[in-house]
Design a protein around this motif. Structure first.
Motif, PDB file in Angstrom:
ATOM      1  N   SER A 175       9.431  13.429   9.586  1.00 18.49           N
ATOM      2  CA  SER A 175       9.341  12.001   9.306  1.00 18.49           C
ATOM      3  C   SER A 175      10.155  11.668   8.064  1.00 18.49           C
ATOM      4  O   SER A 175      10.194  12.434   7.101  1.00 18.49           O
TER       5      SER A 175
ATOM      6  N   ASP B 156       9.504   8.927   6.346  1.00 17.78           N
ATOM      7  CA  ASP B 156       8.640   8.139   5.477  1.00 17.78           C
ATOM      8  C   ASP B 156       8.291   8.948   4.230  1.00 17.78           C
ATOM      9  O   ASP B 156       7.963  10.132   4.311  1.00 17.78           O
TER      10      ASP B 156
ATOM     11  N   GLU C 204       7.309  -9.060   8.116  1.00 19.23           N
ATOM     12  CA  GLU C 204       5.983  -8.434   8.094  1.00 19.23           C
ATOM     13  C   GLU C 204       5.060  -9.050   7.053  1.00 19.23           C
ATOM     14  O   GLU C 204       3.844  -8.839   7.109  1.00 19.23           O
TER      15      GLU C 204
ATOM     16  N   ALA D 147      -1.774  -1.955   5.895  1.00 19.15           N
ATOM     17  CA  ALA D 147      -1.127  -0.847   6.598  1.00 19.15           C
ATOM     18  C   ALA D 147      -1.436  -0.883   8.090  1.00 19.15           C
ATOM     19  O   ALA D 147      -0.558  -0.619   8.924  1.00 19.15           O
ATOM     20  N   ASP D 148      -2.670  -1.206   8.451  1.00 20.08           N
ATOM     21  CA  ASP D 148      -3.018  -1.320   9.872  1.00 20.08           C
ATOM     22  C   ASP D 148      -2.228  -2.451  10.538  1.00 20.08           C
ATOM     23  O   ASP D 148      -1.810  -2.328  11.699  1.00 20.08           O
TER      24      ASP D 148
ATOM     25  N   VAL E 235       0.768  -3.597   9.767  1.00 21.47           N
ATOM     26  CA  VAL E 235       2.220  -3.352   9.875  1.00 21.47           C
ATOM     27  C   VAL E 235       2.527  -1.939  10.352  1.00 21.47           C
ATOM     28  O   VAL E 235       3.683  -1.521  10.334  1.00 21.47           O
ATOM     29  N   ASP E 236       1.494  -1.207  10.781  1.00 15.26           N
ATOM     30  CA  ASP E 236       1.661   0.152  11.322  1.00 15.26           C
ATOM     31  C   ASP E 236       2.340   1.051  10.300  1.00 15.26           C
ATOM     32  O   ASP E 236       3.401   1.625  10.541  1.00 15.26           O
ATOM     33  N   TYR E 237       1.687   1.211   9.152  1.00 18.89           N
ATOM     34  CA  TYR E 237       2.229   1.991   8.037  1.00 18.89           C
ATOM     35  C   TYR E 237       1.242   3.104   7.696  1.00 18.89           C
ATOM     36  O   TYR E 237       0.024   2.870   7.663  1.00 18.89           O
ATOM     37  N   PRO E 238       1.696   4.335   7.438  1.00 19.15           N
ATOM     38  CA  PRO E 238       0.757   5.413   7.085  1.00 19.15           C
ATOM     39  C   PRO E 238       0.158   5.178   5.705  1.00 19.15           C
ATOM     40  O   PRO E 238       0.869   4.883   4.744  1.00 19.15           O
ATOM     41  N   TYR E 239      -1.164   5.303   5.601  1.00 21.21           N
ATOM     42  CA  TYR E 239      -1.839   5.020   4.327  1.00 21.21           C
ATOM     43  C   TYR E 239      -3.034   5.947   4.202  1.00 21.21           C
ATOM     44  O   TYR E 239      -3.960   5.904   5.011  1.00 21.21           O
TER      45      TYR E 239
END
Length: 447
Positions: free
Chosen positions: A137, A139, A187, A316-317, A319-323
């Motif tokens: 990844s 990210d 976003e 994060a949920d 915008v589909d971001y890992p948190y």
């Protein structure tokens, strides 16, 4: 002279019609092909017996290039074009990316067997191409900033360090700021549903990513005002209740907020941390009023770090971001704050008839009943919650019930994101006490 198996009408016809065969390869620094004399065509029937055959120089030892495509030696190939060293060197990048034509590929690979500098360059380019196709990844790890700062501060401690009780707020605002920096303009308008628990039911409010940051800015203003800094709510007397402050701030920033809210929130959080760091040890006990209750500054900053993490997860949920969850040490502090607030929350629910009555003490002055709250996993520990008086201290000897919960799950319960009836992983003992404590934990949540 004859050529191509037919009679020649002139001395130039055979040369023009015969197949051109490249002569022996020259040195690595070939001259421009335009200045290289054309090779003579071979006789149609092969060289006469008395014709001397030119000696062929042995080619240099081939230099193997890992990752280079292997050509089938038995396959039929067309003539290899004669290209200068400069042109072949310019083709190395395209060859490494497999973007050359067949003839160019053959010419480059033949050249690599003779030219050591180009072979080394081809190796480097092949390695670089391999990096372009990583399977990992791209990210960044959300904890990267903290690890870098820890490494830097380990070598050179800060002259004015951030107090330990302010470190969770510093870490969570930094993680949320990293998320906000990564998202695109569109976003910021992604829908976010804020959830909390009121009385006996779940409640929610719909807003946007920008609206969430505006909410954090408005409530953090309570701490700014307590420290003598500028309050983001201007005009008239600013309310102390967090929900009222949020509604007023949202109304004052219509039309809907955009990414422009990030800088004021970020500057405000930095100013809070800076002021707390320079103010000295005594400022930790400074009272911060939330309207219906008050907290010392060190607990208020811990409360704000908890909300920053929870709402960072909401964003994060959306915008589909890992948190990830906070570090174990910071999560443990957040759980400890919630556990210390539970007796008062339980007493407040009891006053409105939402919790069972307190039990009379058989022996005056003896510790009352308690519930053993066992937090497992990340940030875990053991807490004993006083059930009969908010001023009492829970005692293991008077525990009448036990509840076991995962650390992150308990925080989600205290944030109003998990229904109380679904939260406990393990329960034992007085059922009424267990129910009252779980619902009191959910009542800690708010907008």
């Amino acid at each position: 002279m004859t050529g191509g198996g037919r009679a020649s009408d002139g001395p130039d016809d055979g040369v023009r019609d015969a197949r051109r065969i490249p002569g022996p390869r020259g040195a690595a620094d070939d001259l421009d092909p335009r200045s290289t004399p054309a090779p003579s065509p071979p006789p149609p029937g092969g060289a006469p017996p008395d014709t001397p055959v030119p000696a062929q120089s042995e080619p240099d030892e081939a230099v193997a290039v890992p990752g280079a495509p292997v050509r089938d030696e038995g396959a039929a190939e067309g003539p290899v074009p004669v290209l200068s060293h400069r042109v072949l060197k310019a083709l190395l990048g395209a060859w490494a990316l497999a973007a050359c034509s067949g003839e160019e590929t053959a010419a480059v690979e033949d050249h690599l067997t003779e030219c050591a500098p180009c072979a080394e360059e081809a190796l480097r380019l092949r390695d670089a191409v391999g990096l372009l196709h990583t399977g990992g990844s791209l990210d960044l790890d959300p904890t990267l900033r903290n690890r870098v700062l820890d490494g830097c501060l380990g070598r050179r401690p800060a002259r004015i360090p951030v107090p330990g009780w302010a470190a969770p707020y510093d870490a969570e605002t930094a993680r949320l700021d990293a998320l906000l920096r990564d998202i695109g303009d569109a976003e910021w308008h992604a829908p976010v549903r804020l959830r909390w628990f009121e009385q006996e039911r779940a409640t929610s409010r719909r807003t946007t990513v920008a609206g969430v940051i505006a909410h954090l800015t408005a409530v953090d203003g309570l701490l700014s005002a307590a420290l003598g800094l500028d309050d983001p709510l201007v005009g008239g007397e600013a309310p102390l209740d967090p929900a009222e402050r949020t509604e007023r701030y949202w109304s004052a920033t219509r039309p809907p907020s955009t990414r422009a809210v990030r800088e004021p929130w970020r500057d405000q959080s930095h100013e809070l941390i800076r002021t707390a760091s320079f103010a000295g040890r005594n400022v930790a006990e400074l009272s911060v009023s939330y309207g219906h209750f008050a907290l010392p500054l060190q607990d208020a900053l811990l409360d704000r770090s908890f909300e920053c993490w929870v709402h960072g997860g909401d964003i994060a949920d959306a915008v589909d971001y890992p948190y990830e969850a906070p570090s174990a040490a910071h999560l443990h502090r957040m759980i400890d704050l919630a556990a210390r607030l539970l007796p008062a929350a339980l007493a407040g629910r009891r006053r409105t008839g939402l919790a069972g009555p307190a039990r009379e003490l058989v022996t005056p002055g003896a510790p009352g009943r308690s519930l053993h709250l066992e937090i497992e996993g990340h940030g875990g520990g053991d807490w004993y919650i006083a059930l009969d008086s908010p001023a009492a201290v829970g005692s293991p000897d008077r525990a009448v019930a036990q509840v076991a919960l995962d650390g992150v799950e308990f925080c989600r319960l205290a944030a109003g994101h998990v229904p109380p009836v679904e939260a406990a992983a393990g329960q034992e003992g007085d059922r009424e006490a267990i129910r009252d404590v779980l619902f009191a934990a959910a009542s800690l949540s708010r907008l």
